[in-house]
Design an enzyme around this catalytic site. Structure first.
Site, PDB file in Angstrom:
ATOM      1  N   HIS A 158       0.779  -1.201   0.121  1.00 25.68           N
ATOM      2  CA  HIS A 158      -0.075   0.090   0.064  1.00 25.68           C
ATOM      3  C   HIS A 158       0.932   1.259  -0.099  1.00 25.68           C
ATOM      4  CE1 HIS A 158       0.899  -0.493   4.208  1.00 25.68           C
ATOM      5  NE2 HIS A 158       0.340   0.569   4.589  1.00 25.68           N
TER       6      HIS A 158
ATOM      7  N   HIS B 153       1.172   3.950   2.150  1.00 28.11           N
ATOM      8  CA  HIS B 153       1.774   4.689   3.443  1.00 28.11           C
ATOM      9  C   HIS B 153       3.246   4.875   3.244  1.00 28.11           C
ATOM     10  CE1 HIS B 153      -1.860   4.056   5.908  1.00 28.11           C
ATOM     11  NE2 HIS B 153      -1.965   5.263   5.350  1.00 28.11           N
TER      12      HIS B 153
ATOM     13  N   ASP C  38       5.508   4.471   5.218  1.00 26.44           N
ATOM     14  CA  ASP C  38       6.709   3.485   5.734  1.00 26.44           C
ATOM     15  C   ASP C  38       6.725   2.314   4.968  1.00 26.44           C
ATOM     16  OD1 ASP C  38       4.029   3.032   6.607  1.00 26.44           O
ATOM     17  OD2 ASP C  38       4.548   1.885   8.225  1.00 26.44           O
ATOM     18  N   HIS C  39       6.138   2.303   3.918  1.00 30.13           N
ATOM     19  CA  HIS C  39       6.156   0.927   2.914  1.00 30.13           C
ATOM     20  C   HIS C  39       6.739   1.663   1.469  1.00 30.13           C
ATOM     21  CE1 HIS C  39       3.991  -1.818   5.513  1.00 30.13           C
ATOM     22  NE2 HIS C  39       3.505  -0.680   5.917  1.00 30.13           N
TER      23      HIS C  39
ATOM     24  N   HIS D 253      -7.635  -2.209   5.556  1.00 30.93           N
ATOM     25  CA  HIS D 253      -6.703  -1.169   6.006  1.00 30.93           C
ATOM     26  C   HIS D 253      -7.394   0.211   5.831  1.00 30.93           C
ATOM     27  CE1 HIS D 253      -3.148   0.534   7.896  1.00 30.93           C
ATOM     28  NE2 HIS D 253      -2.549   0.987   6.965  1.00 30.93           N
TER      29      HIS D 253
ATOM     30  N   ASP E 103      -0.322  -4.283   5.775  1.00 33.57           N
ATOM     31  CA  ASP E 103      -1.277  -3.570   6.854  1.00 33.57           C
ATOM     32  C   ASP E 103      -2.872  -4.152   6.724  1.00 33.57           C
ATOM     33  OD1 ASP E 103       1.256  -2.674   7.332  1.00 33.57           O
ATOM     34  OD2 ASP E 103       0.533  -0.659   7.654  1.00 33.57           O
TER      35      ASP E 103
ATOM     36  N   HIS F 173       6.134  -5.967  11.580  1.00 39.04           N
ATOM     37  CA  HIS F 173       5.373  -4.641  11.408  1.00 39.04           C
ATOM     38  C   HIS F 173       4.893  -4.336  13.033  1.00 39.04           C
ATOM     39  CE1 HIS F 173       2.623  -1.376  10.488  1.00 39.04           C
ATOM     40  NE2 HIS F 173       3.602  -1.361   9.472  1.00 39.04           N
TER      41      HIS F 173
END
Length: 310
Positions: free
Chosen positions: A63, A65, A67-68, A140, A211, A269
């Site tokens: 996805h 976000h 942090d990915h 998510h 997530d 995670h």
């Protein structure tokens, strides 16, 4: 197959855990490496290893976000500087291609290799003669996918004692038998492959979940998988909080693996709120439900060999 965890934290990087990135090493199988998510500083984590970015042929993003994905531009650029010239394919949700191409364009980054994008959808998103990759939407706060990597059946082993007893000479006939084809010797004798080759072996199944809060989609994607990698941002005491933020607890991850009848569960995670002294209890909570549960940490390496997780 090896799993090299480059980043196992959630949200922001911490002293113990970098943001999400997992390298799946398929060097023995197909001579490639596949990267799943690419959080900030992924290339810095790679510098501490023997991993070669030019060996990465596919990147799968769960996805959008930060942090990915915030490590993607740097990784793509460094792959060029380090001599990468083979094509690279990035799989991910809608919007990923626009973000990557705009970032590269505005920074005037030139890549020395072809870059291709595949917008992920439900179902099979990649298939070759050895692997199938399926994707399924999870639950998510933004569109997010999980991936199921299925290795196809492996050829059986050639039983050399039987081959020699039948008088099969060394050479191309052995290869034909190995591939399951019957052969005829010079004297007219027909050798059946089933007589000298063991039955095909089942390939491995690896499920990598992005997530998500606890959901049936995750269970379906993990069904009878050899290894399930599941996020565990929260613990069993904060179930409602996890759901509010579209995340799972360690206990819920264990429930997914148990209901899916998986073999092994790797918790990934983790929130920075969990300090090293918290982790034994954190792990024990999950193991009460699914005993074959293990924690991941940055630079951890797990090897799948002969149906065993090492």
């Amino acid at each position: 197959m090896q799993l090299h965890f480059l980043g196992t934290g959630a949200g922001m990087p911490s002293k113990e855990r970098n943001t999400s990135a997992l390298m799946v090493k398929l060097l023995d199988e197909i001579g490639e490496m596949w990267l799943f998510d690419c959080g900030e500083a992924t290339q810095h984590q790679i510098l501490q290893t023997s991993l070669k970015p030019r060996k990465v042929t596919k990147i799968f993003i769960t996805h959008l976000h930060g942090d990915h994905i915030f490590g993607l531009p740097g990784f793509l650029s460094s792959r060029s500087f380090q001599g990468g010239d083979e094509p690279l394919t990035i799989f991910g949700p809608a919007g990923l291609q626009q973000w990557v191409e705009l970032t590269l364009a505005l920074s005037k980054t030139h890549l020395t290799y072809p870059l291709q994008f595949v917008e992920v959808h439900e179902g099979v998103i990649y298939e070759d003669i050895q692997f199938t990759v399926r994707a399924s939407a999870l639950r998510h706060v933004v569109p997010c996918f999980g991936y199921r990597i299925e290795q196809k059946e492996l050829p059986g082993e050639l039983l050399m004692e039987k081959v020699q007893a039948f008088g099969v000479p060394k050479g191309p006939l052995l290869g034909q038998l190995k591939r399951g084809s019957n052969v005829e010797l010079e004297n007219g004798t027909i050798i059946k492959a089933t007589d000298v080759v063991t039955p095909p072996k089942k390939g491995f199944t690896l499920t990598i979940l992005g997530d998500t809060k606890f959901c049936e989609e995750a269970i379906s994607l993990a069904e009878q998988a050899d290894i399930v990698i599941h996020e565990a941002t929260f613990d069993g005491d904060t179930t409602q909080l996890a759901a509010n933020y579209g995340h799972s607890t360690n206990v819920e991850a264990a429930m997914v693996a148990s209901r899916a009848d998986a073999k092994f569960l790797l918790l990934n995670h983790l929130s920075a709120r969990f300090l090293p002294h918290d982790l034994p209890i954190f792990l024990a909570q999950a193991q009460e439900i699914f005993p074959q549960t293990f924690l991941t940490y940055d630079q951890a390496v797990f090897t799948w060999n002969s149906n065993k997780l090492l």
